[in-house]
Design a protein around this motif. Structure first.
Motif, PDB file in Angstrom:
ATOM      1  N   GLN A 270      41.646  51.179  36.790  1.00 42.98           N
ATOM      2  CA  GLN A 270      42.473  51.519  35.866  1.00 42.98           C
ATOM      3  C   GLN A 270      43.517  50.391  35.685  1.00 42.98           C
ATOM      4  OE1 GLN A 270      45.210  54.749  37.650  1.00 42.98           O
ATOM      5  NE2 GLN A 270      44.091  54.167  39.438  1.00 42.98           N
ATOM      6  N   ARG A 271      43.795  50.482  34.289  1.00 43.47           N
ATOM      7  CA  ARG A 271      44.567  49.465  33.248  1.00 43.47           C
ATOM      8  C   ARG A 271      45.198  50.439  32.342  1.00 43.47           C
ATOM      9  NH1 ARG A 271      42.884  47.019  36.951  1.00 43.47           N
ATOM     10  NH2 ARG A 271      42.289  44.767  37.060  1.00 43.47           N
ATOM     11  N   ASP A 272      46.636  50.025  32.580  1.00 41.66           N
ATOM     12  CA  ASP A 272      47.633  50.728  31.726  1.00 41.66           C
ATOM     13  C   ASP A 272      47.594  52.277  31.524  1.00 41.66           C
ATOM     14  OD1 ASP A 272      48.628  48.021  30.761  1.00 41.66           O
ATOM     15  OD2 ASP A 272      47.070  47.957  29.416  1.00 41.66           O
ATOM     16  N   GLY A 273      47.205  52.834  32.898  1.00 39.73           N
ATOM     17  CA  GLY A 273      47.246  54.316  32.938  1.00 39.73           C
ATOM     18  C   GLY A 273      45.961  54.842  32.534  1.00 39.73           C
ATOM     19  N   ARG A 274      44.839  53.930  31.999  1.00 42.27           N
ATOM     20  CA  ARG A 274      43.641  54.443  31.687  1.00 42.27           C
ATOM     21  C   ARG A 274      42.786  53.968  32.441  1.00 42.27           C
ATOM     22  NH1 ARG A 274      43.766  56.805  26.624  1.00 42.27           N
ATOM     23  NH2 ARG A 274      45.947  56.660  25.641  1.00 42.27           N
ATOM     24  N   TYR A 275      41.162  54.644  32.319  1.00 40.85           N
ATOM     25  CA  TYR A 275      40.232  54.132  33.208  1.00 40.85           C
ATOM     26  C   TYR A 275      39.124  53.642  32.370  1.00 40.85           C
ATOM     27  CZ  TYR A 275      42.267  57.261  36.794  1.00 40.85           C
ATOM     28  OH  TYR A 275      43.311  57.796  37.728  1.00 40.85           O
ATOM     29  N   ILE A 276      38.580  52.360  32.995  1.00 40.16           N
ATOM     30  CA  ILE A 276      37.572  51.820  32.472  1.00 40.16           C
ATOM     31  C   ILE A 276      36.358  52.039  33.341  1.00 40.16           C
ATOM     32  CG2 ILE A 276      36.573  49.600  31.938  1.00 40.16           C
ATOM     33  CD1 ILE A 276      39.298  48.620  31.565  1.00 40.16           C
ATOM     34  N   ASP A 277      35.251  52.650  32.663  1.00 38.16           N
ATOM     35  CA  ASP A 277      33.843  53.083  33.490  1.00 38.16           C
ATOM     36  C   ASP A 277      33.123  51.940  33.809  1.00 38.16           C
ATOM     37  OD1 ASP A 277      31.574  54.248  34.165  1.00 38.16           O
ATOM     38  OD2 ASP A 277      31.357  55.474  32.788  1.00 38.16           O
ATOM     39  N   VAL A 278      32.929  51.643  35.206  1.00 39.97           N
ATOM     40  CA  VAL A 278      32.174  50.854  35.686  1.00 39.97           C
ATOM     41  C   VAL A 278      31.165  51.061  36.831  1.00 39.97           C
ATOM     42  CG1 VAL A 278      33.784  48.562  35.114  1.00 39.97           C
ATOM     43  CG2 VAL A 278      33.819  49.752  37.306  1.00 39.97           C
ATOM     44  N   ALA A 279      30.859  52.360  36.848  1.00 36.83           N
ATOM     45  CA  ALA A 279      30.105  53.115  37.551  1.00 36.83           C
ATOM     46  C   ALA A 279      28.692  52.304  37.790  1.00 36.83           C
ATOM     47  CB  ALA A 279      30.069  54.553  37.272  1.00 36.83           C
ATOM     48  N   GLY A 280      28.435  52.490  39.335  1.00 38.75           N
ATOM     49  CA  GLY A 280      27.255  51.695  39.425  1.00 38.75           C
ATOM     50  C   GLY A 280      27.208  50.095  39.815  1.00 38.75           C
ATOM     51  N   ARG A 281      28.321  49.575  39.384  1.00 35.27           N
ATOM     52  CA  ARG A 281      28.255  48.031  39.717  1.00 35.27           C
ATOM     53  C   ARG A 281      29.080  47.936  40.809  1.00 35.27           C
ATOM     54  NH1 ARG A 281      27.027  44.991  35.576  1.00 35.27           N
ATOM     55  NH2 ARG A 281      27.056  43.281  37.104  1.00 35.27           N
ATOM     56  N   SER A 282      28.919  46.759  41.585  1.00 34.96           N
ATOM     57  CA  SER A 282      29.658  46.404  42.782  1.00 34.96           C
ATOM     58  C   SER A 282      30.951  45.959  42.408  1.00 34.96           C
ATOM     59  CB  SER A 282      28.844  45.585  43.600  1.00 34.96           C
ATOM     60  OG  SER A 282      28.737  44.322  43.188  1.00 34.96           O
ATOM     61  N   PHE A 283      31.833  46.166  43.585  1.00 39.28           N
ATOM     62  CA  PHE A 283      33.203  45.315  43.455  1.00 39.28           C
ATOM     63  C   PHE A 283      32.834  43.946  43.702  1.00 39.28           C
ATOM     64  CE2 PHE A 283      37.397  44.576  44.525  1.00 39.28           C
ATOM     65  CZ  PHE A 283      38.036  45.288  43.880  1.00 39.28           C
ATOM     66  N   ARG A 284      31.849  43.603  44.222  1.00 43.92           N
ATOM     67  CA  ARG A 284      31.795  42.148  44.434  1.00 43.92           C
ATOM     68  C   ARG A 284      31.579  41.605  42.915  1.00 43.92           C
ATOM     69  NH1 ARG A 284      30.621  39.747  49.248  1.00 43.92           N
ATOM     70  NH2 ARG A 284      29.691  41.707  50.130  1.00 43.92           N
ATOM     71  N   ASP A 285      30.620  42.227  42.366  1.00 41.65           N
ATOM     72  CA  ASP A 285      30.290  41.726  41.001  1.00 41.65           C
ATOM     73  C   ASP A 285      31.641  41.575  40.223  1.00 41.65           C
ATOM     74  OD1 ASP A 285      27.702  41.156  41.376  1.00 41.65           O
ATOM     75  OD2 ASP A 285      26.926  43.142  40.619  1.00 41.65           O
ATOM     76  N   PHE A 286      32.456  42.727  40.529  1.00 42.12           N
ATOM     77  CA  PHE A 286      33.903  42.858  39.653  1.00 42.12           C
ATOM     78  C   PHE A 286      34.834  41.453  40.031  1.00 42.12           C
ATOM     79  CE2 PHE A 286      38.433  44.925  39.515  1.00 42.12           C
ATOM     80  CZ  PHE A 286      38.399  44.712  38.295  1.00 42.12           C
ATOM     81  N   MET A 287      34.843  41.226  41.207  1.00 44.45           N
ATOM     82  CA  MET A 287      35.424  40.099  41.965  1.00 44.45           C
ATOM     83  C   MET A 287      35.027  38.652  41.183  1.00 44.45           C
ATOM     84  SD  MET A 287      36.043  41.010  45.779  1.00 44.45           S
ATOM     85  CE  MET A 287      36.508  39.385  46.276  1.00 44.45           C
ATOM     86  N   ALA A 288      33.573  38.646  41.043  1.00 43.01           N
ATOM     87  CA  ALA A 288      33.045  37.419  40.420  1.00 43.01           C
ATOM     88  C   ALA A 288      33.074  37.457  38.983  1.00 43.01           C
ATOM     89  CB  ALA A 288      31.637  37.124  40.909  1.00 43.01           C
ATOM     90  N   GLY A 289      33.704  38.376  38.404  1.00 45.57           N
ATOM     91  CA  GLY A 289      33.682  38.386  36.575  1.00 45.57           C
ATOM     92  C   GLY A 289      32.433  38.775  36.094  1.00 45.57           C
TER      93      GLY A 289
END
Length: 455
Positions: A270-289
Protein backbone atom coordinates in the motif's frame (compact mmCIF):
# COMPACT_ATOMS: atom_id res chain seq x y z
CA UNK A 1 -5.26 -5.35 7.64
CA UNK A 2 -3.79 -2.00 8.68
CA UNK A 3 -5.54 1.11 7.49
CA UNK A 4 -3.19 3.40 5.59
CA UNK A 5 -3.12 5.96 8.39
CA UNK A 6 -2.14 3.28 10.88
CA UNK A 7 0.83 1.87 8.95
CA UNK A 8 4.26 1.83 10.61
CA UNK A 9 6.55 3.53 8.08
CA UNK A 10 9.78 2.45 9.81
CA UNK A 11 12.19 1.06 7.17
CA UNK A 12 13.16 -2.58 7.64
CA UNK A 13 16.80 -3.04 8.57
CA UNK A 14 16.96 -6.76 9.46
CA UNK A 15 15.03 -9.99 9.84
CA UNK A 16 15.48 -9.72 13.60
CA UNK A 17 13.65 -6.40 13.55
CA UNK A 18 10.62 -8.15 12.08
CA UNK A 19 10.81 -11.03 14.57
CA UNK A 20 10.98 -8.44 17.34
CA UNK A 21 7.91 -6.75 15.86
CA UNK A 22 5.93 -9.98 16.38
CA UNK A 23 7.48 -10.61 19.80
CA UNK A 24 6.34 -7.17 20.93
CA UNK A 25 2.82 -8.57 21.01
CA UNK A 26 3.63 -10.50 24.18
CA UNK A 27 1.71 -9.29 27.24
CA UNK A 28 1.54 -10.14 30.94
CA UNK A 29 -1.44 -12.33 31.79
CA UNK A 30 -3.36 -9.46 33.40
CA UNK A 31 -3.51 -7.80 29.98
CA UNK A 32 -4.72 -10.79 27.97
CA UNK A 33 -7.91 -10.06 26.08
CA UNK A 34 -10.51 -11.79 23.88
CA UNK A 35 -11.24 -10.51 20.37
CA UNK A 36 -14.08 -12.25 18.54
CA UNK A 37 -14.63 -11.78 14.80
CA UNK A 38 -17.52 -13.08 12.77
CA UNK A 39 -18.88 -12.85 9.23
CA UNK A 40 -22.44 -13.21 7.96
CA UNK A 41 -24.24 -13.29 4.64
CA UNK A 42 -26.77 -10.65 3.74
CA UNK A 43 -30.01 -11.69 2.02
CA UNK A 44 -32.90 -9.69 0.58
CA UNK A 45 -36.24 -10.60 2.11
CA UNK A 46 -38.02 -10.37 -1.24
CA UNK A 47 -35.98 -13.01 -3.09
CA UNK A 48 -33.16 -14.14 -0.74
CA UNK A 49 -30.54 -12.80 -3.16
CA UNK A 50 -27.44 -11.08 -1.79
CA UNK A 51 -27.93 -7.33 -1.30
CA UNK A 52 -25.86 -5.14 -3.64
CA UNK A 53 -23.20 -2.73 -2.50
CA UNK A 54 -25.45 0.06 -3.77
CA UNK A 55 -28.06 1.37 -4.16
CA UNK A 56 -29.95 0.57 -0.98
CA UNK A 57 -27.51 -2.12 0.10
CA UNK A 58 -24.28 -2.57 2.03
CA UNK A 59 -23.06 1.00 1.56
CA UNK A 60 -26.33 2.36 2.91
CA UNK A 61 -26.07 0.03 5.89
CA UNK A 62 -22.57 1.30 6.70
CA UNK A 63 -23.82 4.86 6.37
CA UNK A 64 -26.70 4.05 8.71
CA UNK A 65 -24.30 2.76 11.36
CA UNK A 66 -22.24 5.95 11.31
CA UNK A 67 -21.90 7.71 14.65
CA UNK A 68 -19.22 9.59 16.62
CA UNK A 69 -18.01 6.15 17.77
CA UNK A 70 -17.30 4.95 14.22
CA UNK A 71 -14.95 6.50 11.64
CA UNK A 72 -15.38 5.81 7.94
CA UNK A 73 -12.85 3.58 6.19
CA UNK A 74 -12.65 4.61 2.55
CA UNK A 75 -10.91 2.89 -0.37
CA UNK A 76 -10.48 5.44 -3.17
CA UNK A 77 -14.05 6.83 -3.11
CA UNK A 78 -15.84 3.77 -1.71
CA UNK A 79 -16.99 3.40 1.89
CA UNK A 80 -15.74 -0.09 2.80
CA UNK A 81 -15.92 -0.21 6.58
CA UNK A 82 -15.98 1.53 9.93
CA UNK A 83 -13.26 1.88 12.56
CA UNK A 84 -14.23 2.10 16.22
CA UNK A 85 -13.04 5.08 18.23
CA UNK A 86 -13.53 6.15 21.84
CA UNK A 87 -15.51 3.44 23.67
CA UNK A 88 -15.36 1.25 20.53
CA UNK A 89 -11.60 1.53 20.04
CA UNK A 90 -10.11 -1.70 18.75
CA UNK A 91 -13.30 -2.77 16.95
CA UNK A 92 -14.05 -2.49 13.26
CA UNK A 93 -16.73 -3.36 10.73
CA UNK A 94 -15.58 -4.46 7.30
CA UNK A 95 -16.65 -6.16 4.08
CA UNK A 96 -15.44 -9.46 2.71
CA UNK A 97 -15.16 -9.77 -1.09
CA UNK A 98 -18.72 -10.99 -1.73
CA UNK A 99 -20.33 -8.53 0.66
CA UNK A 100 -20.09 -10.69 3.77
CA UNK A 101 -20.50 -8.29 6.69
CA UNK A 102 -17.84 -8.65 9.38
CA UNK A 103 -17.53 -7.43 12.94
CA UNK A 104 -14.00 -7.51 14.32
CA UNK A 105 -14.71 -7.14 18.00
CA UNK A 106 -12.73 -5.02 20.42
CA UNK A 107 -10.24 -6.73 22.77
CA UNK A 108 -12.39 -7.55 25.82
CA UNK A 109 -11.64 -8.98 29.26
CA UNK A 110 -14.38 -11.57 29.60
CA UNK A 111 -16.73 -13.77 27.63
CA UNK A 112 -19.64 -11.95 29.23
CA UNK A 113 -18.41 -8.77 27.53
CA UNK A 114 -17.94 -10.68 24.29
CA UNK A 115 -21.57 -11.85 24.36
CA UNK A 116 -22.83 -8.34 25.12
CA UNK A 117 -20.82 -6.90 22.22
CA UNK A 118 -22.11 -9.56 19.85
CA UNK A 119 -25.73 -9.13 20.96
CA UNK A 120 -25.55 -5.36 20.54
CA UNK A 121 -23.98 -5.58 17.09
CA UNK A 122 -26.47 -8.17 15.83
CA UNK A 123 -29.43 -6.14 17.07
CA UNK A 124 -28.13 -2.92 15.50
CA UNK A 125 -27.14 -4.45 12.17
CA UNK A 126 -30.37 -6.42 11.86
CA UNK A 127 -32.59 -3.44 12.66
CA UNK A 128 -30.84 -1.21 10.13
CA UNK A 129 -30.80 -3.94 7.49
CA UNK A 130 -34.54 -4.54 7.97
CA UNK A 131 -35.22 -0.93 7.00
CA UNK A 132 -33.38 -1.63 3.75
CA UNK A 133 -35.28 -4.84 3.11
CA UNK A 134 -32.64 -7.38 3.95
CA UNK A 135 -31.31 -9.47 6.80
CA UNK A 136 -28.23 -11.41 7.86
CA UNK A 137 -27.55 -15.11 8.33
CA UNK A 138 -24.27 -16.52 9.67
CA UNK A 139 -23.63 -19.80 7.80
CA UNK A 140 -20.27 -21.30 6.85
CA UNK A 141 -20.89 -21.39 3.08
CA UNK A 142 -23.48 -19.56 1.03
CA UNK A 143 -26.28 -22.08 0.41
CA UNK A 144 -27.52 -20.74 -2.94
CA UNK A 145 -25.13 -18.22 -4.50
CA UNK A 146 -23.46 -19.04 -7.82
CA UNK A 147 -19.91 -17.78 -8.05
CA UNK A 148 -20.60 -15.91 -11.30
CA UNK A 149 -23.54 -14.08 -9.70
CA UNK A 150 -21.58 -12.72 -6.76
CA UNK A 151 -21.04 -8.96 -6.64
CA UNK A 152 -17.47 -8.00 -5.76
CA UNK A 153 -17.09 -5.30 -3.15
CA UNK A 154 -15.14 -2.18 -4.20
CA UNK A 155 -11.96 -2.90 -2.24
CA UNK A 156 -8.85 -2.45 -4.33
CA UNK A 157 -6.87 -5.30 -2.83
CA UNK A 158 -9.57 -7.81 -3.77
CA UNK A 159 -8.91 -7.25 -7.47
CA UNK A 160 -5.27 -8.27 -6.94
CA UNK A 161 -6.18 -11.29 -4.83
CA UNK A 162 -8.88 -12.31 -7.31
CA UNK A 163 -6.40 -12.41 -10.18
CA UNK A 164 -3.65 -14.22 -8.26
CA UNK A 165 -5.83 -16.78 -6.48
CA UNK A 166 -6.92 -18.22 -9.80
CA UNK A 167 -3.29 -19.28 -10.27
CA UNK A 168 -2.81 -20.97 -6.89
CA UNK A 169 -5.80 -23.28 -6.41
CA UNK A 170 -9.26 -24.17 -7.64
CA UNK A 171 -11.32 -22.71 -4.78
CA UNK A 172 -9.75 -19.37 -3.89
CA UNK A 173 -12.62 -17.38 -5.37
CA UNK A 174 -15.12 -19.56 -3.50
CA UNK A 175 -13.27 -18.76 -0.29
CA UNK A 176 -13.44 -15.04 -1.02
CA UNK A 177 -17.04 -14.85 -2.19
CA UNK A 178 -19.00 -17.66 -0.58
CA UNK A 179 -17.60 -18.44 2.89
CA UNK A 180 -18.16 -17.03 6.37
CA UNK A 181 -16.18 -17.80 9.51
CA UNK A 182 -16.03 -16.97 13.19
CA UNK A 183 -12.68 -16.68 14.91
CA UNK A 184 -11.24 -15.62 18.23
CA UNK A 185 -8.00 -13.72 18.72
CA UNK A 186 -6.04 -14.44 21.89
CA UNK A 187 -2.85 -13.18 23.49
CA UNK A 188 0.41 -14.82 24.53
CA UNK A 189 2.95 -13.86 27.17
CA UNK A 190 6.20 -14.51 25.33
CA UNK A 191 7.74 -16.80 22.72
CA UNK A 192 7.55 -19.93 24.86
CA UNK A 193 3.89 -19.28 25.70
CA UNK A 194 3.14 -18.53 22.05
CA UNK A 195 4.79 -21.78 20.95
CA UNK A 196 2.80 -23.87 23.43
CA UNK A 197 -0.53 -22.22 22.65
CA UNK A 198 0.11 -22.46 18.92
CA UNK A 199 0.92 -26.17 19.09
CA UNK A 200 -2.24 -26.95 21.07
CA UNK A 201 -4.58 -24.77 19.04
CA UNK A 202 -3.21 -25.80 15.64
CA UNK A 203 -3.47 -29.50 16.51
CA UNK A 204 -7.07 -29.09 17.72
CA UNK A 205 -8.22 -26.88 14.86
CA UNK A 206 -9.73 -29.84 12.94
CA UNK A 207 -11.77 -30.67 16.04
CA UNK A 208 -13.07 -27.10 16.06
CA UNK A 209 -13.94 -27.45 12.37
CA UNK A 210 -15.96 -30.56 13.20
CA UNK A 211 -17.77 -29.03 16.18
CA UNK A 212 -18.68 -25.86 14.31
CA UNK A 213 -19.58 -27.41 10.94
CA UNK A 214 -22.55 -25.46 9.54
CA UNK A 215 -22.28 -25.57 5.74
CA UNK A 216 -23.84 -28.65 4.10
CA UNK A 217 -25.20 -26.83 1.04
CA UNK A 218 -23.81 -25.50 -2.22
CA UNK A 219 -25.75 -23.82 -5.03
CA UNK A 220 -29.15 -24.81 -3.71
CA UNK A 221 -28.58 -28.44 -2.78
CA UNK A 222 -26.79 -30.80 -0.43
CA UNK A 223 -23.29 -31.56 -1.66
CA UNK A 224 -22.18 -34.37 0.64
CA UNK A 225 -20.18 -32.13 2.98
CA UNK A 226 -20.84 -30.84 6.48
CA UNK A 227 -18.32 -28.00 6.28
CA UNK A 228 -18.06 -26.89 2.69
CA UNK A 229 -16.15 -23.83 3.98
CA UNK A 230 -13.40 -26.04 5.43
CA UNK A 231 -13.29 -28.11 2.23
CA UNK A 232 -12.74 -24.94 0.20
CA UNK A 233 -9.68 -24.12 2.30
CA UNK A 234 -8.00 -27.38 1.25
CA UNK A 235 -7.34 -25.94 -2.23
CA UNK A 236 -6.84 -22.19 -2.01
CA UNK A 237 -3.07 -21.65 -1.93
CA UNK A 238 -0.71 -24.24 -0.47
CA UNK A 239 2.01 -21.61 0.06
CA UNK A 240 0.05 -19.82 2.79
CA UNK A 241 -2.63 -22.16 4.19
CA UNK A 242 -3.06 -25.25 6.34
CA UNK A 243 -1.06 -26.63 9.26
CA UNK A 244 2.63 -26.12 8.38
CA UNK A 245 4.90 -28.72 9.98
CA UNK A 246 7.39 -26.09 11.12
CA UNK A 247 4.78 -24.62 13.46
CA UNK A 248 4.85 -27.85 15.50
CA UNK A 249 8.65 -27.86 15.81
CA UNK A 250 10.12 -27.62 19.30
CA UNK A 251 12.38 -24.76 18.15
CA UNK A 252 9.62 -22.80 16.42
CA UNK A 253 9.64 -19.11 17.26
CA UNK A 254 9.21 -15.60 15.95
CA UNK A 255 12.40 -15.60 13.89
CA UNK A 256 11.65 -18.92 12.21
CA UNK A 257 8.13 -17.77 11.39
CA UNK A 258 9.49 -14.51 10.00
CA UNK A 259 11.85 -16.39 7.71
CA UNK A 260 8.89 -18.43 6.43
CA UNK A 261 6.87 -15.28 5.82
CA UNK A 262 9.71 -13.66 3.88
CA UNK A 263 9.51 -16.47 1.31
CA UNK A 264 5.70 -16.60 1.23
CA UNK A 265 4.37 -14.93 -1.94
CA UNK A 266 3.02 -11.42 -1.51
CA UNK A 267 -0.17 -9.91 -2.86
CA UNK A 268 0.42 -6.16 -2.70
CA UNK A 269 1.90 -3.16 -0.94
CA UNK A 270 0.00 0.00 0.00
CA UNK A 271 1.18 3.49 -0.80
CA UNK A 272 -0.85 6.69 -0.42
CA UNK A 273 -4.02 4.69 0.10
CA UNK A 274 -3.54 2.70 -3.11
CA UNK A 275 -2.43 -0.87 -3.77
CA UNK A 276 0.50 -1.91 -5.92
CA UNK A 277 0.26 -5.43 -7.36
CA UNK A 278 3.33 -7.53 -6.51
CA UNK A 279 1.47 -10.85 -6.32
CA UNK A 280 3.62 -13.95 -6.50
CA UNK A 281 6.88 -12.29 -5.51
CA UNK A 282 8.46 -12.83 -2.10
CA UNK A 283 8.75 -10.29 0.65
CA UNK A 284 12.44 -11.14 0.78
CA UNK A 285 12.78 -9.89 -2.80
CA UNK A 286 10.85 -6.75 -1.89
CA UNK A 287 13.24 -6.04 0.99
CA UNK A 288 16.19 -6.52 -1.37
CA UNK A 289 14.75 -4.10 -3.94
CA UNK A 290 14.27 -6.78 -6.58
CA UNK A 291 10.61 -6.03 -7.46
CA UNK A 292 10.18 -3.92 -10.59
CA UNK A 293 6.63 -2.98 -9.62
CA UNK A 294 7.84 -1.66 -6.26
CA UNK A 295 10.86 0.29 -7.45
CA UNK A 296 11.27 3.48 -5.44
CA UNK A 297 9.47 2.03 -2.42
CA UNK A 298 11.42 0.96 0.66
CA UNK A 299 10.02 -2.01 2.60
CA UNK A 300 8.60 -0.92 5.95
CA UNK A 301 7.39 -2.57 9.12
CA UNK A 302 3.86 -1.61 8.05
CA UNK A 303 4.35 -3.52 4.81
CA UNK A 304 5.40 -6.56 6.81
CA UNK A 305 2.39 -6.22 9.13
CA UNK A 306 0.12 -6.21 6.06
CA UNK A 307 1.95 -9.23 4.64
CA UNK A 308 1.39 -11.18 7.86
CA UNK A 309 -2.36 -10.79 7.38
CA UNK A 310 -2.13 -12.64 4.06
CA UNK A 311 -0.85 -15.83 5.73
CA UNK A 312 -3.95 -18.02 5.99
CA UNK A 313 -2.74 -20.87 8.20
CA UNK A 314 -5.41 -22.55 10.34
CA UNK A 315 -4.00 -20.63 13.30
CA UNK A 316 -2.43 -17.33 12.28
CA UNK A 317 0.42 -15.88 14.29
CA UNK A 318 0.45 -12.10 14.47
CA UNK A 319 0.98 -10.08 17.62
CA UNK A 320 -1.65 -12.46 18.93
CA UNK A 321 -3.03 -15.82 17.80
CA UNK A 322 -6.06 -16.13 15.51
CA UNK A 323 -8.14 -19.34 15.63
CA UNK A 324 -9.39 -19.77 12.05
CA UNK A 325 -10.95 -23.24 11.77
CA UNK A 326 -14.67 -22.66 12.39
CA UNK A 327 -17.73 -22.05 10.24
CA UNK A 328 -19.88 -19.08 11.14
CA UNK A 329 -22.96 -20.16 13.05
CA UNK A 330 -25.59 -19.01 15.51
CA UNK A 331 -24.70 -16.31 18.04
CA UNK A 332 -24.55 -18.97 20.77
CA UNK A 333 -22.01 -20.91 18.70
CA UNK A 334 -19.97 -17.77 18.08
CA UNK A 335 -19.58 -17.18 21.79
CA UNK A 336 -18.95 -20.90 22.28
CA UNK A 337 -15.94 -20.68 19.97
CA UNK A 338 -14.39 -17.99 22.11
CA UNK A 339 -15.23 -19.98 25.25
CA UNK A 340 -13.64 -23.11 23.80
CA UNK A 341 -10.28 -21.51 23.13
CA UNK A 342 -10.22 -19.22 26.18
CA UNK A 343 -10.90 -22.23 28.39
CA UNK A 344 -8.05 -24.20 26.84
CA UNK A 345 -5.43 -21.48 26.51
CA UNK A 346 -5.89 -18.83 29.21
CA UNK A 347 -5.60 -20.98 32.35
CA UNK A 348 -2.18 -22.47 33.15
CA UNK A 349 -3.50 -25.83 34.36
CA UNK A 350 -5.88 -26.19 31.42
CA UNK A 351 -3.16 -25.34 28.92
CA UNK A 352 -0.84 -27.89 30.52
CA UNK A 353 -3.55 -30.54 30.32
CA UNK A 354 -4.36 -29.69 26.71
CA UNK A 355 -0.68 -29.74 25.79
CA UNK A 356 -0.26 -33.15 27.42
CA UNK A 357 -3.31 -34.46 25.53
CA UNK A 358 -1.99 -33.23 22.18
CA UNK A 359 1.45 -34.73 22.84
CA UNK A 360 -0.08 -38.19 23.32
CA UNK A 361 -0.51 -38.38 19.56
CA UNK A 362 1.83 -37.77 16.62
CA UNK A 363 1.38 -34.47 14.82
CA UNK A 364 0.40 -36.42 11.71
CA UNK A 365 -2.69 -37.77 13.49
CA UNK A 366 -4.05 -34.23 13.73
CA UNK A 367 -3.00 -33.02 10.29
CA UNK A 368 -4.59 -36.13 8.75
CA UNK A 369 -7.96 -34.95 10.09
CA UNK A 370 -7.97 -31.74 8.08
CA UNK A 371 -9.22 -33.16 4.74
CA UNK A 372 -11.63 -35.56 6.48
CA UNK A 373 -13.66 -33.42 8.87
CA UNK A 374 -15.35 -31.37 6.13
CA UNK A 375 -17.14 -34.59 5.14
CA UNK A 376 -17.78 -36.38 8.42
CA UNK A 377 -17.32 -33.74 11.15
CA UNK A 378 -17.86 -35.36 14.56
CA UNK A 379 -18.17 -38.83 13.02
CA UNK A 380 -14.57 -38.72 11.77
CA UNK A 381 -12.58 -41.73 13.07
CA UNK A 382 -10.18 -40.97 15.92
CA UNK A 383 -8.05 -43.32 18.07
CA UNK A 384 -10.41 -46.29 17.77
CA UNK A 385 -13.52 -44.14 18.17
CA UNK A 386 -14.64 -40.83 16.69
CA UNK A 387 -13.93 -37.17 17.22
CA UNK A 388 -16.77 -37.08 19.75
CA UNK A 389 -14.46 -38.98 22.13
CA UNK A 390 -11.73 -36.38 21.69
CA UNK A 391 -14.28 -33.56 21.98
CA UNK A 392 -15.52 -34.76 25.37
CA UNK A 393 -11.99 -34.86 26.72
CA UNK A 394 -11.05 -31.47 25.33
CA UNK A 395 -14.28 -29.82 26.47
CA UNK A 396 -13.76 -31.10 30.00
CA UNK A 397 -10.39 -29.33 30.03
CA UNK A 398 -11.90 -26.16 28.60
CA UNK A 399 -14.65 -26.15 31.21
CA UNK A 400 -12.09 -26.47 34.01
CA UNK A 401 -10.12 -23.62 32.48
CA UNK A 402 -13.17 -21.37 32.38
CA UNK A 403 -14.21 -22.24 35.90
CA UNK A 404 -10.74 -21.28 37.10
CA UNK A 405 -11.37 -17.78 35.67
CA UNK A 406 -14.42 -17.11 37.88
CA UNK A 407 -12.82 -14.40 39.98
CA UNK A 408 -11.20 -12.78 36.96
CA UNK A 409 -14.37 -12.92 34.86
CA UNK A 410 -16.79 -11.84 37.55
CA UNK A 411 -18.73 -15.08 37.32
CA UNK A 412 -18.74 -18.49 35.69
CA UNK A 413 -18.15 -18.46 31.91
CA UNK A 414 -18.33 -22.22 31.45
CA UNK A 415 -22.04 -22.24 30.47
CA UNK A 416 -21.03 -20.78 27.12
CA UNK A 417 -19.69 -24.25 26.26
CA UNK A 418 -23.13 -25.85 26.57
CA UNK A 419 -23.89 -25.95 22.80
CA UNK A 420 -20.62 -27.82 22.24
CA UNK A 421 -21.24 -30.27 25.06
CA UNK A 422 -24.57 -31.20 23.45
CA UNK A 423 -22.79 -31.98 20.17
CA UNK A 424 -20.02 -33.93 21.90
CA UNK A 425 -22.62 -36.08 23.65
CA UNK A 426 -24.24 -37.07 20.38
CA UNK A 427 -26.31 -34.07 19.37
CA UNK A 428 -26.24 -32.80 15.78
CA UNK A 429 -23.86 -30.19 14.49
CA UNK A 430 -25.52 -27.16 12.94
CA UNK A 431 -24.80 -28.70 9.51
CA UNK A 432 -26.65 -31.87 10.45
CA UNK A 433 -29.52 -29.85 11.87
CA UNK A 434 -29.84 -27.83 8.63
CA UNK A 435 -29.60 -30.99 6.55
CA UNK A 436 -32.39 -32.65 8.55
CA UNK A 437 -34.65 -29.61 8.22
CA UNK A 438 -34.00 -29.43 4.47
CA UNK A 439 -34.95 -33.08 4.03
CA UNK A 440 -38.06 -32.95 6.23
CA UNK A 441 -39.92 -29.83 7.29
CA UNK A 442 -38.54 -27.58 4.53
CA UNK A 443 -39.46 -30.08 1.79
CA UNK A 444 -36.26 -29.23 -0.07
CA UNK A 445 -36.89 -25.46 -0.08
CA UNK A 446 -33.34 -24.32 0.55
CA UNK A 447 -34.15 -20.63 0.95
CA UNK A 448 -35.83 -21.39 4.27
CA UNK A 449 -32.36 -21.54 5.81
CA UNK A 450 -32.00 -17.77 5.55
CA UNK A 451 -34.87 -16.95 7.87
CA UNK A 452 -34.09 -19.97 10.10
CA UNK A 453 -30.48 -18.84 10.58
CA UNK A 454 -31.14 -15.09 10.63
CA UNK A 455 -29.70 -13.14 13.53
Amino acid sequence: MSNPSDADETPIASVQQLADHLAAGGKPKAQWRIGTEHEKFGFRHVDFASPPYEPGGIRALLQGMASPEWEDIVDVDALIGLKGVGPRAGASISLEPGGQFELSGAPLRTLHETKAELDEHCATASALAAKLGFGFAPIGYHPTLLRENAEWMPKSRYAIMRRYMQQTGTMGLDMMLRTCTVQVNLDYADEADMRRKLRVSLALQPLATALFASSPFKEGRLNGLLSNRAHVWTDVDADRTGMPAMMFAEDFGFERFTEWLLDMPMYFIQRDGRYIDVAGRSFRDFMAGRLDAAQGHVATVGDFADHVTTAFTDVRLKRFLEMRGADAGSPAMMVALSAFWVGLLYDDAALAAADALVRRYPVEAFTALRPLVPYTAMGTPWAGGTLRDLAREVLAIARQGLQARRNWAGGDESDYLDPLNIIAEGGPTEAEMWREKYQTEWNGEITKIFTAAAI
